[in-house]
Motif scaffolding. Structure first.
Motif, mmCIF file in Angstrom:
data_model
loop_
_atom_site.group_PDB
_atom_site.id
_atom_site.type_symbol
_atom_site.label_atom_id
_atom_site.label_comp_id
_atom_site.label_asym_id
_atom_site.label_seq_id
_atom_site.Cartn_x
_atom_site.Cartn_y
_atom_site.Cartn_z
ATOM 1 N N GLY A 18 -15.005 60.092 -22.923
ATOM 2 C CA GLY A 18 -14.285 61.311 -22.604
ATOM 3 C C GLY A 18 -13.434 61.188 -21.349
ATOM 4 O O GLY A 18 -13.635 60.319 -20.504
ATOM 5 N N ALA A 19 -12.478 62.084 -21.229
ATOM 6 C CA ALA A 19 -11.568 62.092 -20.080
ATOM 7 C C ALA A 19 -12.313 62.341 -18.772
ATOM 8 O O ALA A 19 -11.848 61.958 -17.704
ATOM 9 N N LEU A 20 -13.470 62.984 -18.848
ATOM 10 C CA LEU A 20 -14.254 63.265 -17.652
ATOM 11 C C LEU A 20 -15.137 62.087 -17.247
ATOM 12 O O LEU A 20 -15.866 62.161 -16.271
ATOM 13 N N GLY A 21 -15.076 61.002 -18.013
ATOM 14 C CA GLY A 21 -15.860 59.828 -17.683
ATOM 15 C C GLY A 21 -17.321 59.923 -18.047
ATOM 16 O O GLY A 21 -18.137 59.191 -17.521
ATOM 17 N N ASN A 22 -17.654 60.830 -18.942
ATOM 18 C CA ASN A 22 -19.047 60.989 -19.366
ATOM 19 C C ASN A 22 -19.371 59.943 -20.421
ATOM 20 O O ASN A 22 -19.211 60.177 -21.611
ATOM 21 N N CYS A 23 -19.788 58.782 -19.967
ATOM 22 C CA CYS A 23 -20.034 57.728 -20.931
ATOM 23 C C CYS A 23 -21.046 56.729 -20.384
ATOM 24 O O CYS A 23 -21.468 56.794 -19.235
ATOM 25 N N VAL A 24 -21.385 55.805 -21.225
ATOM 26 C CA VAL A 24 -22.269 54.713 -20.874
ATOM 27 C C VAL A 24 -21.403 53.502 -20.551
ATOM 28 O O VAL A 24 -20.415 53.241 -21.226
ATOM 29 N N GLU A 25 -21.777 52.780 -19.518
ATOM 30 C CA GLU A 25 -21.075 51.556 -19.158
ATOM 31 C C GLU A 25 -22.035 50.378 -19.295
ATOM 32 O O GLU A 25 -23.228 50.523 -19.053
ATOM 33 N N LEU A 26 -21.489 49.229 -19.684
ATOM 34 C CA LEU A 26 -22.281 48.020 -19.853
ATOM 35 C C LEU A 26 -21.712 46.906 -18.991
ATOM 36 O O LEU A 26 -20.504 46.851 -18.751
ATOM 37 N N ALA A 27 -22.578 46.014 -18.547
ATOM 38 C CA ALA A 27 -22.153 44.846 -17.770
ATOM 39 C C ALA A 27 -23.003 43.650 -18.182
ATOM 40 O O ALA A 27 -24.219 43.764 -18.332
ATOM 41 N N VAL A 28 -22.352 42.516 -18.374
ATOM 42 C CA VAL A 28 -23.058 41.280 -18.688
ATOM 43 C C VAL A 28 -23.598 40.698 -17.391
ATOM 44 O O VAL A 28 -22.873 40.571 -16.402
ATOM 45 N N LEU A 29 -24.884 40.360 -17.392
ATOM 46 C CA LEU A 29 -25.538 39.762 -16.230
ATOM 47 C C LEU A 29 -25.794 38.285 -16.497
ATOM 48 O O LEU A 29 -25.671 37.820 -17.633
ATOM 49 N N GLN A 30 -26.187 37.569 -15.478
ATOM 50 C CA GLN A 30 -26.530 36.165 -15.659
ATOM 51 C C GLN A 30 -27.728 36.049 -16.587
ATOM 52 O O GLN A 30 -28.580 36.932 -16.636
ATOM 53 N N GLY A 31 -27.773 34.958 -17.298
ATOM 54 C CA GLY A 31 -28.885 34.745 -18.219
ATOM 55 C C GLY A 31 -28.689 35.520 -19.495
ATOM 56 O O GLY A 31 -27.581 35.651 -20.005
ATOM 57 N N ASP A 32 -29.750 36.096 -19.985
ATOM 58 C CA ASP A 32 -29.741 36.778 -21.281
ATOM 59 C C ASP A 32 -29.845 38.290 -21.102
ATOM 60 O O ASP A 32 -30.609 38.947 -21.795
#
Length: 71
Positions: A18-32
């Motif tokens: 949504g335009a208000l930024g109501n969302c889930v964010e993901l980030a890849v980390l080291q390893g698995d």
């Protein structure tokens, strides 16, 4: 269990968020590992999952397993 180091990771969110930024964010980390957080609280806690756990969730979402949550 120790906290994951999230400094310097690149967070991604869906272009469907949504335009208000109501969302889930993901980030890849080291390893698995993949971290997940609420974009409204970028300094708040993040959950960390394995790639297999995220893959299982995404497959279930694609198959409609969670569609009843939207009703």
């Amino acid at each position: 269990m120790s906290a994951a180091d999230l400094s310097g990771v690149t967070w991604r969110k869906s272009v469907r968020s949504g335009a208000l930024g109501n969302c889930v964010e993901l980030a890849v980390l080291q390893g698995d590992a993949i971290a997940m957080r609420n974009s409204r609280f970028p300094d708040g806690p993040a959950l960390v999952y394995t790639r297999a756990e995220i893959a299982a969730f995404v497959a279930g979402a694609r198959d409609g397993e969670f569609d009843d949550l939207l009703n």
